[in-house]
Design a protein around this motif. Structure first.
Motif, PDB file in Angstrom:
ATOM      1  N   ASP A  58       0.854  -1.188   0.000  1.00  0.00           N
ATOM      2  CA  ASP A  58       0.000   0.000   0.000  1.00  0.00           C
ATOM      3  C   ASP A  58       0.895   1.245   0.000  1.00  0.00           C
ATOM      4  O   ASP A  58       1.677   1.456   0.925  1.00  0.00           O
ATOM      5  CB  ASP A  58      -0.879  -0.003   1.259  1.00  0.00           C
ATOM      6  CG  ASP A  58      -1.847   1.172   1.333  1.00  0.00           C
ATOM      7  OD1 ASP A  58      -1.702   2.120   0.536  1.00  0.00           O
ATOM      8  OD2 ASP A  58      -2.743   1.135   2.197  1.00  0.00           O
ATOM      9  N   PRO A  59       0.793   2.083  -1.029  1.00  0.00           N
ATOM     10  CA  PRO A  59       1.699   3.244  -1.107  1.00  0.00           C
ATOM     11  C   PRO A  59       1.401   4.327  -0.084  1.00  0.00           C
ATOM     12  O   PRO A  59       2.162   5.289   0.018  1.00  0.00           O
ATOM     13  CB  PRO A  59       1.484   3.759  -2.534  1.00  0.00           C
ATOM     14  CG  PRO A  59       0.135   3.284  -2.924  1.00  0.00           C
ATOM     15  CD  PRO A  59      -0.062   1.970  -2.218  1.00  0.00           C
ATOM     16  N   ARG A 168      -2.941   0.461  -5.591  1.00  0.00           N
ATOM     17  CA  ARG A 168      -1.522   0.785  -5.732  1.00  0.00           C
ATOM     18  C   ARG A 168      -1.260   1.550  -7.032  1.00  0.00           C
ATOM     19  O   ARG A 168      -0.572   2.564  -7.044  1.00  0.00           O
ATOM     20  CB  ARG A 168      -0.677  -0.492  -5.716  1.00  0.00           C
ATOM     21  CG  ARG A 168      -0.584  -1.177  -4.376  1.00  0.00           C
ATOM     22  CD  ARG A 168       0.526  -2.210  -4.363  1.00  0.00           C
ATOM     23  NE  ARG A 168       0.341  -3.258  -5.361  1.00  0.00           N
ATOM     24  CZ  ARG A 168      -0.260  -4.413  -5.121  1.00  0.00           C
ATOM     25  NH1 ARG A 168      -0.746  -4.659  -3.913  1.00  0.00           N
ATOM     26  NH2 ARG A 168      -0.384  -5.321  -6.058  1.00  0.00           N
ATOM     27  N   ARG A 172      -0.238   5.616  -7.091  1.00  0.00           N
ATOM     28  CA  ARG A 172       1.105   5.952  -7.581  1.00  0.00           C
ATOM     29  C   ARG A 172       1.053   6.787  -8.859  1.00  0.00           C
ATOM     30  O   ARG A 172       1.880   7.680  -9.063  1.00  0.00           O
ATOM     31  CB  ARG A 172       1.910   4.680  -7.818  1.00  0.00           C
ATOM     32  CG  ARG A 172       2.336   3.989  -6.542  1.00  0.00           C
ATOM     33  CD  ARG A 172       3.249   2.808  -6.821  1.00  0.00           C
ATOM     34  NE  ARG A 172       3.673   2.170  -5.591  1.00  0.00           N
ATOM     35  CZ  ARG A 172       4.681   2.576  -4.847  1.00  0.00           C
ATOM     36  NH1 ARG A 172       5.374   3.645  -5.215  1.00  0.00           N
ATOM     37  NH2 ARG A 172       5.018   1.936  -3.743  1.00  0.00           N
TER      38      ARG A 172
END
Length: 332
Positions: A58-59, A168, A172
Motif C-alpha cells: 500500500d503506497p 496501488r 502511484r
C-alpha cells in the motif's frame, strides 16, 4: 505484542492485524513537527492502525524495522505524512506537510482515545479468548471519509488482490509523493478533482470496471458532503454515504468503521463474513446475514468489535470450493 504467535492467514489480516516490528522507534528529526501522547491504557499500533492498510505494498502505509508506522494522507489542510512509534508507555509522533498540525492534533482519536473497550463484554468462549489476548486493540477514527471510501469501492465484488493492485496503481500514478523524509516511498492519494478526471482507459488498465469507477466519480463530486459524515452518528452517516448510487450497506459500513471508528458498524452483504462468524460461534458455515446478526445480537452496540475479534481468532471453515476467480480487465 498480543497475538504475535497466531498464524497471519487472510482472515486474521482482514481483522486488521498488521505486523509491526518490536523495535522502539527513534526520532527522525528532519523538519517534522512532533508530539508525545500517553494513552490511558495499552495501544497496539498494529491492531489499531492495521485496518487502514490496503494490502501489501500500500503506497500510503508502511511499517519499518524500528517499530514505526508511517501513514500518508490528505487532510482538510493538505497532504501530510504521519509517523508513530512506541516509547515505553508513551506514543511518539512526527508529522510533515501542510496537514501536519491537523494530524498531530487528532493523534489520540486516531489511536483510539475516543474508543472505550472496557464496555465490551464477551459472550462466547472464542470471543473471550481473542479479547483477552488483545488488550491493545482500539478502534481507530481517522475523521476522513473519502480516503477509506475509495479503496472500499475498489474492493466491491472482486478479490482483495485485484482491489489492492488497482489502489496501488492509481495512487502511484495520480497521487503525489508524500511530504517528509525521503526513503519511505509513500504517496498521498489523489484529490477529488484528480479522481474525477482519471480517463476511462486508465481505470481499465488498473482493472477497475465502469460500475466501480462511476461510483467513485459520483462520490468525489460530492466529496465535501461525504466528509461531513465523519462527524455524524452511525445511522445518519450511513444514510449520507448510501445516498450516492453504487454505495450500499457493505461499502458504508467498511468505510465508517475507519472514518468514524464506530464499534457497532457491522458489515453486511459480505461474501465470506457470515460464514466465518457462523462457523466460529455456532459451527454453521452456511450462515447468512440474518443468522450472523442473530449471533452478534448479544453484542449490540459493539458488533463491529466482536466481528473483528472473531476474525482475529483465525477460526475459519475448511475450504470446499475454489478460490474466487481472479480477473484482470486491464489485459483485455
Amino acid at each position: 505484542m498480543a497475538g504475535r504467535f497466531e498464524p497471519l492467514n487472510r482472515t486474521v489480516v482482514r481483522g486488521g492485524r498488521t505486523a509491526v516490528p518490536p523495535g522502539a522507534g527513534s526520532s527522525v528529526g528532519v523538519g517534522g513537527a512532533a508530539r508525545r501522547w500517553t494513552p490511558d491504557g495499552p495501544v497496539d499500533l498494529g491492531l489499531t492502525l492495521g485496518p487502514l492498510r490496503r494490502g501489501p505494498g500500500d503506497p500510503t502505509f508502511r511499517t519499518t524495522p524500528d517499530g514505526s508506522v508511517w501513514r500518508a494522507t490528505r487532510t482538510p489542510d493538505g497532504p501530510a505524512t504521519l509517523r508513530v512509534s512506541r516509547s515505553g508507555t508513551d506514543i511518539d509522533a512526527e508529522a510533515w506537510g501542510a496537514g501536519a498540525a491537523w494530524l498531530l492534533d487528532r493523534l489520540p482519536v486516531l489511536l483510539g482515545a475516543g474508543d472505550d473497550p472496557a464496555v465490551f463484554v464477551p459472550r462466547h468462549r472464542l470471543v473471550h479468548a481473542s479479547h483477552r489476548r488483545r488488550p491493545g486493540l482500539r478502534l481507530t477514527r481517522t475523521g476522513l471519509v473519502l480516503e477509506s471510501l475509495i479503496p472500499t469501492v475498489l474492493e466491491q465484488k472482486v478479490t482483495a488482490d485485484e482491489a489492492y493492485r488497482a489502489w496501488r496503481r492509481l495512487v502511484r500514478q495520480y497521487g503525489e509523493p508524500a511530504p517528509g523524509p525521503h526513503g519511505q516511498d509513500l504517496y498521498v492519494m489523489p484529490d477529488p478533482r484528480t479522481w474525477a478526471l482519471i480517463p476511462s482507459w486508465d481505470w481499465h488498465r488498473a482493472g477497475v470496471d465502469a460500475k466501480r469507477s462511476d461510483t467513485i466519480v459520483r462520490a468525489v463530486r460530492v466529496a465535501n458532503r461525504l466528509e461531513e459524515a465523519a462527524a455524524m452518528d452511525l445511522p445518519e452517516a450511513a444514510r449520507r454515504l448510501e445516498a450516492v448510487p453504487g454505495i450500499g450497506p457493505w461499502t458504508s459500513a467498511e468505510t465508517l468503521q475507519r472514518s468514524n471508528g464506530h464499534p457497532d458498524a457491522v458489515t453486511t452483504g459480505d461474501l465470506h463474513l457470515p460464514g466465518i462468524i457462523g462457523y466460529a460461534l455456532a459451527d454453521d458455515r452456511d450462515a447468512d446475514d440474518a443468522a450472523m446478526l442473530e449471533l452478534l445480537a448479544p453484542y449490540e452496540g459493539q458488533r463491529h468489535r466482536a466481528a473483528r475479534l472473531i476474525l482475529l481468532a483465525g477460526r475459519t471453515p475448511p475450504r470446499r470450493a475454489p478460490r474466487m476467480y481472479r480477473s484482470d480487465i486491464g489485459r483485455f
